[in-house]
Design an enzyme around this catalytic site. Sequence first.
Site, PDB file in Angstrom:
ATOM      1  N   CYS A 190       0.841  -1.194   0.000  1.00  0.00           N
ATOM      2  CA  CYS A 190       0.000   0.000   0.000  1.00  0.00           C
ATOM      3  C   CYS A 190       0.883   1.252   0.000  1.00  0.00           C
ATOM      4  O   CYS A 190       1.608   1.481  -0.952  1.00  0.00           O
ATOM      5  CB  CYS A 190      -0.997  -0.034   1.160  1.00  0.00           C
ATOM      6  SG  CYS A 190      -2.341   1.172   0.950  1.00  0.00           S
TER       7      CYS A 190
ATOM      8  N   HIS B  55      -4.007  -4.692  -0.545  1.00  0.00           N
ATOM      9  CA  HIS B  55      -3.613  -5.216   0.770  1.00  0.00           C
ATOM     10  C   HIS B  55      -3.619  -6.743   0.740  1.00  0.00           C
ATOM     11  O   HIS B  55      -4.685  -7.357   0.860  1.00  0.00           O
ATOM     12  CB  HIS B  55      -4.588  -4.730   1.838  1.00  0.00           C
ATOM     13  CG  HIS B  55      -4.450  -3.280   2.168  1.00  0.00           C
ATOM     14  ND1 HIS B  55      -3.593  -2.820   3.133  1.00  0.00           N
ATOM     15  CD2 HIS B  55      -5.057  -2.182   1.647  1.00  0.00           C
ATOM     16  CE1 HIS B  55      -3.678  -1.500   3.220  1.00  0.00           C
ATOM     17  NE2 HIS B  55      -4.559  -1.089   2.318  1.00  0.00           N
TER      18      HIS B  55
ATOM     19  N   GLU C 186      -2.754  -8.637   3.068  1.00  0.00           N
ATOM     20  CA  GLU C 186      -3.183  -9.099   4.390  1.00  0.00           C
ATOM     21  C   GLU C 186      -4.703  -9.094   4.550  1.00  0.00           C
ATOM     22  O   GLU C 186      -5.226  -9.706   5.485  1.00  0.00           O
ATOM     23  CB  GLU C 186      -2.523  -8.246   5.484  1.00  0.00           C
ATOM     24  CG  GLU C 186      -3.092  -6.865   5.692  1.00  0.00           C
ATOM     25  CD  GLU C 186      -2.589  -5.799   4.734  1.00  0.00           C
ATOM     26  OE1 GLU C 186      -2.813  -4.610   5.007  1.00  0.00           O
ATOM     27  OE2 GLU C 186      -1.972  -6.153   3.695  1.00  0.00           O
TER      28      GLU C 186
END
Length: 201
Positions: free
Chosen positions: A83, A181, A183
């Site tokens: 990001c 992202h 994650e």
Amino acid sequence: MTLALIDYGAGNLHSVENALRAAGCADLTVTADPDVVARADRIVLPGVGAFGACAAALRAVPGMVEAMDDRVRRQGTPFLGVCVGMQLMADTGEERGSHAGLGWIAGTVRRLTPTDPAAKVPHMGWNDVVPVAGHPLVVPGEAYFLHSYAFDGADVIATTDHDGPVTAAIGRDTMIGLQFHPEKSQHYGLALLERFLTWRP
């Protein structure tokens, strides 16, 4: 294999840490110590928030930018920016003024300006990742995006669509950056992190 996850106050630090551990990284150190970064086999730079604030916070860690530059650009250690961590790889960012990035990949981070009213800013939610250049880490799929600014420049390896193509990933040599992202991208994101952990560029 040792991995240094750089701690400079980024808001997504611990979610990235948890995802890397879930992807199989056993020897991970969350660190603000440039000496740890200088010895790491892999380096990850997370980041959420404003480009200028993140750039200033990273530079405020004594010796960190120099250690990163030496380890990644001179020694060829695999590097992942996530990001804003990816955006900081650029020359400059235009969020709330003009701010210097790391200058690793030529480009500028500019505000998204869709003309279709249905394409909201920030660009938020799941969207396709479309590879535009062959890269072993980035494959077609869907990932989670949350951003108002995007990279415009060289070495784009994947795009997404938000009223036109938007950079989803950049990469060159042993460096890769992801606008989305991993994650938060469930199986797609974890699988990408698994590939990063075994990447031999």
